[in-house]
Design an enzyme around this catalytic site. Sequence first.
Site, PDB file in Angstrom:
ATOM      1  N   LYS A  95      12.154  73.342  35.370  1.00  0.00           N
ATOM      2  CA  LYS A  95      11.248  72.578  36.228  1.00  0.00           C
ATOM      3  C   LYS A  95      10.674  71.364  35.490  1.00  0.00           C
ATOM      4  O   LYS A  95      10.467  70.301  36.068  1.00  0.00           O
ATOM      5  CB  LYS A  95      10.112  73.504  36.679  1.00  0.00           C
ATOM      6  CG  LYS A  95       9.407  73.038  37.919  1.00  0.00           C
ATOM      7  CD  LYS A  95       8.520  74.132  38.459  1.00  0.00           C
ATOM      8  CE  LYS A  95       7.111  73.981  37.937  1.00  0.00           C
ATOM      9  NZ  LYS A  95       6.203  75.049  38.321  1.00  0.00           N
ATOM     10  N   LYS A 144      47.618  58.067  30.911  1.00  0.00           N
ATOM     11  CA  LYS A 144      47.010  57.147  31.888  1.00  0.00           C
ATOM     12  C   LYS A 144      47.960  57.009  33.066  1.00  0.00           C
ATOM     13  O   LYS A 144      49.153  57.288  32.941  1.00  0.00           O
ATOM     14  CB  LYS A 144      46.764  55.772  31.250  1.00  0.00           C
ATOM     15  CG  LYS A 144      45.619  55.787  30.244  1.00  0.00           C
ATOM     16  CD  LYS A 144      44.265  55.849  30.921  1.00  0.00           C
ATOM     17  CE  LYS A 144      43.167  56.192  29.948  1.00  0.00           C
ATOM     18  NZ  LYS A 144      41.855  56.321  30.555  1.00  0.00           N
ATOM     19  N   LYS A 170      46.200  64.115  25.427  1.00  0.00           N
ATOM     20  CA  LYS A 170      45.334  64.819  26.386  1.00  0.00           C
ATOM     21  C   LYS A 170      45.596  64.307  27.785  1.00  0.00           C
ATOM     22  O   LYS A 170      45.876  63.117  27.988  1.00  0.00           O
ATOM     23  CB  LYS A 170      43.861  64.693  26.008  1.00  0.00           C
ATOM     24  CG  LYS A 170      43.179  63.411  26.431  1.00  0.00           C
ATOM     25  CD  LYS A 170      41.675  63.590  26.421  1.00  0.00           C
ATOM     26  CE  LYS A 170      40.954  62.437  27.086  1.00  0.00           C
ATOM     27  NZ  LYS A 170      41.174  62.327  28.535  1.00  0.00           N
ATOM     28  N   ASP A 171      45.510  65.213  28.738  1.00  0.00           N
ATOM     29  CA  ASP A 171      45.557  64.814  30.138  1.00  0.00           C
ATOM     30  C   ASP A 171      44.411  63.859  30.422  1.00  0.00           C
ATOM     31  O   ASP A 171      43.357  63.914  29.760  1.00  0.00           O
ATOM     32  CB  ASP A 171      45.339  66.048  31.039  1.00  0.00           C
ATOM     33  CG  ASP A 171      46.657  66.655  31.504  1.00  0.00           C
ATOM     34  OD1 ASP A 171      47.716  66.020  31.330  1.00  0.00           O
ATOM     35  OD2 ASP A 171      46.617  67.779  32.038  1.00  0.00           O
ATOM     36  N   ASP A 172      44.593  63.028  31.440  1.00  0.00           N
ATOM     37  CA  ASP A 172      43.445  62.279  31.923  1.00  0.00           C
ATOM     38  C   ASP A 172      42.515  63.298  32.601  1.00  0.00           C
ATOM     39  O   ASP A 172      42.990  64.210  33.291  1.00  0.00           O
ATOM     40  CB  ASP A 172      43.898  61.209  32.927  1.00  0.00           C
ATOM     41  CG  ASP A 172      42.911  60.062  33.005  1.00  0.00           C
ATOM     42  OD1 ASP A 172      41.771  60.230  32.516  1.00  0.00           O
ATOM     43  OD2 ASP A 172      43.264  59.010  33.552  1.00  0.00           O
ATOM     44  N   GLY A 357      44.124  53.087  26.965  1.00  0.00           N
ATOM     45  CA  GLY A 357      44.566  51.704  27.105  1.00  0.00           C
ATOM     46  C   GLY A 357      45.039  51.100  25.785  1.00  0.00           C
ATOM     47  O   GLY A 357      45.966  50.287  25.773  1.00  0.00           O
TER      48      GLY A 357
END
Length: 407
Positions: A95, A144, A170-172, A357
């Site tokens: 909270k 990518k 690694k996978d996107d 990229g």
Amino acid sequence: MGGYCRATYRLYDEKADFEKKAQSIAVGLTVGSWTDLPQARKAEMEKHLGRVVSVTEVPAADSPTGERYADIVIDYPDINFSRDIPALLVTVFGKLSMDGRIKLLDIGFSDDFLSAFPGPKFGIEGVRRLLGVHDRPLLMSIFKSVIGHDLANLREQFLLQALGGVDLVKDDEILFENPLTPLEKRVETCMAAAEEAKRATGQELLYAVNLTGPTFKLAENAKRAIRAGANALLFNVLAYGFDALAELARDPEINVPIAAHPAISGAIYPSRHYGIAAPLLLGKLMRLAGADLVLFPSPYGSVVMPKEDTKAVKNALTTGELPLRSSFPVPSAGIHPGLVPLLHRDFGPDVVVNAGGGIHGHPLGTSAGGRAFRQAIDAVMAGVPLVEAAKRHDELRAAVEAWGIRE
Ligand code: 1AE
């Protein structure tokens, strides 16, 4: 029993009595009320009561932003919460996270709380052992342009990345279960491409397949991926919660490294006034929950985090003060070969250089992109300025001409 976990907050307020506010947090997030309790009840409740450790007020005149604030430290008794990260977070910042301009800066774990977490199964040493690489930063490539592509296309992309000499692919993080590249077929295809590349490069390679699906199916999906040959997993930790990662990491059948993606974290850490500080969110808690590798923005790429924060994240992932294996720091986003000297200077050799990229966008193609990074890494490790190394390597030269060097 008998231990306390310690939370540190920064609270901004122009007028508040910070001492009073700290007391109200310590009581409000534990026993609810205190001064009104009869003496006998107080004796029973004492062990549940939060304790204010310190309140350090900084007046507006001394504050770097001209805003009055206080750093407040409160101890919370272990007896109040179970040994899981959701219980701890809801106790110390449930909270309260909605109650004014307050940010959770840090949590110190009690020994008892810590003892419930095995942490990363592999960590830096384990990942290096799997790859057989001990003497340089690792290189990871990010898939990518994966959405809407079929397995043949994915295979080609994988091969090009692997032939460039990367250690991990690694996978996107935006690649989910889909009819064109379903999980098991994707793993089989990419691992076969990894084998093919290994015949050319002689290099081991980890493929972190994106672990997705409904939360209650995650463990089953991870095991399906592993049965199909997956040797690493990528996981969007903050979309699912730290406890999902902790459960995956402590499952003995999920015996591959887990890379934690920071997706969603930008909604939590960047504000000065709200949220959870990056070193806690992307550092300490990721490591506690068992991430072997942790991605976070670097100080110099396309998505940036202030340098002191990135250093604090790295420190939280690797400090010997936590009795857990270290997690590999993976400063990411907009990384190109010309940034390798800075990455090495700021993060040391135990870092994963990670690029999407910066590999696929290389002027001579994806494999050349990987090679340019490896040439940059080798140059940095040999103490050779990139500008010199670029004279000897076409791929590095093309990368430097495209993106420059920052040393
Ligand atoms: C901080 C996360 C970075 C990431 O996931 C990603 O895809 C980066 O891509 P590039 O290297 O910026 O193209």
